[in-house]
Design an enzyme around this catalytic site. Sequence first.
Site, mmCIF file in Angstrom:
data_model
loop_
_atom_site.group_PDB
_atom_site.id
_atom_site.type_symbol
_atom_site.label_atom_id
_atom_site.label_comp_id
_atom_site.label_asym_id
_atom_site.label_seq_id
_atom_site.Cartn_x
_atom_site.Cartn_y
_atom_site.Cartn_z
ATOM 1 N N TYR A 159 0.843 -1.145 -0.181
ATOM 2 C CA TYR A 159 0.112 0.387 -0.074
ATOM 3 C C TYR A 159 0.737 0.976 0.044
ATOM 4 O O TYR A 159 0.953 2.477 -0.721
ATOM 5 C CB TYR A 159 -0.858 0.385 1.313
ATOM 6 N N SER B 73 -3.570 14.103 7.109
ATOM 7 C CA SER B 73 -4.367 13.492 5.736
ATOM 8 C C SER B 73 -5.654 13.879 6.329
ATOM 9 O O SER B 73 -5.642 12.981 7.330
ATOM 10 C CB SER B 73 -4.218 12.337 5.443
ATOM 11 N N GLN C 33 -4.106 18.332 5.905
ATOM 12 C CA GLN C 33 -4.580 18.621 3.874
ATOM 13 C C GLN C 33 -7.004 17.976 3.508
ATOM 14 O O GLN C 33 -6.886 16.959 4.816
ATOM 15 C CB GLN C 33 -4.223 17.076 3.986
ATOM 16 N N TYR D 144 -10.084 16.502 2.243
ATOM 17 C CA TYR D 144 -10.729 15.858 1.006
ATOM 18 C C TYR D 144 -12.524 16.611 1.567
ATOM 19 O O TYR D 144 -12.621 15.981 2.971
ATOM 20 C CB TYR D 144 -11.235 13.961 0.690
ATOM 21 N N ARG E 207 -4.362 0.848 -7.693
ATOM 22 C CA ARG E 207 -3.372 0.265 -7.179
ATOM 23 C C ARG E 207 -3.557 -1.184 -7.497
ATOM 24 O O ARG E 207 -4.029 -2.402 -5.972
ATOM 25 C CB ARG E 207 -3.311 0.481 -5.612
ATOM 26 N N ARG F 48 0.406 7.604 -7.766
ATOM 27 C CA ARG F 48 -0.380 6.443 -7.242
ATOM 28 C C ARG F 48 -2.086 6.397 -7.641
ATOM 29 O O ARG F 48 -2.948 6.356 -7.627
ATOM 30 C CB ARG F 48 -1.099 6.688 -5.585
HETATM 31 C C1 LIG Z 1 0.697 5.463 1.380
HETATM 32 C C2 LIG Z 1 0.342 7.147 0.719
HETATM 33 C C3 LIG Z 1 -0.616 7.512 1.244
HETATM 34 C C4 LIG Z 1 -0.833 8.648 0.673
HETATM 35 N N1 LIG Z 1 -2.024 9.270 1.432
HETATM 36 C C5 LIG Z 1 -2.902 10.440 0.762
HETATM 37 C C6 LIG Z 1 -3.965 11.614 0.949
HETATM 38 O O1 LIG Z 1 -4.554 10.679 1.957
HETATM 39 N N2 LIG Z 1 -3.665 12.438 0.749
HETATM 40 C C7 LIG Z 1 -3.006 13.241 -0.084
HETATM 41 O O2 LIG Z 1 -2.922 14.603 -1.221
HETATM 42 N N3 LIG Z 1 -2.165 12.838 -0.031
HETATM 43 C C8 LIG Z 1 -1.519 11.344 -0.395
HETATM 44 N N4 LIG Z 1 -0.802 10.379 -0.949
HETATM 45 C C9 LIG Z 1 0.357 11.673 -1.545
HETATM 46 C C10 LIG Z 1 1.701 11.980 -0.908
HETATM 47 O O3 LIG Z 1 0.767 12.609 -0.035
HETATM 48 C C11 LIG Z 1 2.960 12.672 -1.560
HETATM 49 O O4 LIG Z 1 2.534 13.050 -2.518
HETATM 50 C C12 LIG Z 1 3.272 11.615 -2.728
HETATM 51 O O5 LIG Z 1 3.609 10.354 -1.137
HETATM 52 C C13 LIG Z 1 4.349 11.891 -3.406
HETATM 53 O O6 LIG Z 1 5.055 11.181 -3.591
HETATM 54 P P1 LIG Z 1 6.915 9.875 -2.581
HETATM 55 O O7 LIG Z 1 6.293 9.916 -2.056
HETATM 56 O O8 LIG Z 1 7.144 9.055 -3.878
HETATM 57 O O9 LIG Z 1 8.087 10.832 -1.925
HETATM 58 C C14 LIG Z 1 -0.293 9.368 -0.360
HETATM 59 C C15 LIG Z 1 0.986 8.621 -0.922
HETATM 60 C C16 LIG Z 1 1.250 7.230 -0.051
HETATM 61 C C17 LIG Z 1 2.789 6.659 -0.689
#
Ligand SMILES: Cc1cc2nc3c(=O)[nH]c(=O)nc-3n(C[C@H](O)[C@H](O)[C@H](O)COP(=O)(O)O)c2cc1C
Length: 400
Positions: free
Chosen positions: A31, A113, A134, A136, A171, A286
């Site tokens: 995840y 988040s 953050q 949603y 994913r 993602r």
């Molecule tokens: C496990 C996971 C959960 C995430 N959950 C959120 C989220 O809830 N809200 C959000 O805006 N971005 C979320 N993101 C994106 C991150 O805020 C960020 O944009 C991203 O991890 C940056 O890339 P990196 O992991 O390569 O540093 C998530 C990323 C990961 C890896």
Amino acid sequence: MARAVGPPRVVNIEDLRRLARRRLPRVVFDYIDGGADAEITLRENCRAFESVNFRPRSAVAVSSCDLRVRVLGTELGLPLLLAPVGSSRMFWPLGEAVAARAAGEAGTTYILSTLSGTRLEDVKAASRGPCWYQVYLCGGRGVAESAIARARAAGYTALVVTIDTPVAGLRERDARNGTKELLARNPWTMLPWLPQFLSRPRWLVDFIADGGLMNFPNIVLPDGPMGYADVGAALEASTVCWEDLAWIRQQWNGPIVIKGVHTADDARRAVDAGAGAVVVSNHGGRQLDGVAATLRVLPEVVEAVGNQVEVLLDGGIRRGGDIVKALCLGARAVLIGRAYAYGLGAAGQPGVARAIDILRSDVTRTLKLLGCPSVALLDRSYVIPDYARNVANDRTTKNP
Ligand SMILES: Cc1cc2nc3c(=O)[nH]c(=O)nc-3n(C[C@H](O)[C@H](O)[C@H](O)COP(=O)(O)O)c2cc1C
């Protein structure tokens, strides 16, 4: 625990990733680690940093380096913030509070988040640094309104609005690891997927002691906090649109950060909507697979809005050299996601602290090697972006 993440066991972020993989069940590790569809953007985010070269100024003595940067009026001790990472409580007990504490101790900001497993008040109380929330719109505007009011009361200083999630990305690893079946809460459906937990007893003991499967205490629906299994449908039913920003503006009179900008046009719309900063982000690869790496998009966004708002970047940062490259190309600071999430999954707070320390010393060393005493002085003259190299290569091919 701090020794367990010290050298020689942990020298870089990849070492933390390896330890996280060893402690976490596959469904949880993937995840964090995985991306959408064929994971093209996930890989590209990292590869883009590899394709930028440095142009150092040699024979320059830099005895100390100034890593401080001002982001939305607050001085941070180093040019990185901790990105919002949903479900961090699955990686470590009270994971969001633990990561926020590590961020505060390192002199930087933690972004919580909406999809967190820990109450936003508890996360803020755990950190002595700044925290942003953050948003949603899961559950609709009324539900978001009360979370925003709670965030204001708790002392969060900025609101981050993520605009790249009209539906959760596919994913594929989650589908293969039985995420849906495990969340169905039917023992028969879950049974084939349970051995992955039994092979991770340290995580399992922590998970049970922390109350088992988390819910979302910051999304309070009429019948209580939203359950974990409902998140996909809730995201799909709550796309954030530009029209929502005017409404969000009414709810929050502090700075607003728009996260998930890929183009100059959207960056300009964010400025028009009253943003104080934008984050060039593809959600760490993602969401929409196939979008360009964020480092490639950064110059376009900086050129479009660089003087009007602060431009931040995330995606693919695994080394301090990556941070320096992003700053050279116009980012004021970066957000890190997986880099600290691996640390959290590997070892809790010492793991997050270690991730930040690794990146901090990478940045300091890189500045010294570049002959630059301060992150504030970094600019394009310190890098050769890959498109410039391609042009040069083209010329050589044409005029051998
Ligand atoms: C496990 C996971 C959960 C995430 N959950 C959120 C989220 O809830 N809200 C959000 O805006 N971005 C979320 N993101 C994106 C991150 O805020 C960020 O944009 C991203 O991890 C940056 O890339 P990196 O992991 O390569 O540093 C998530 C990323 C990961 C890896």
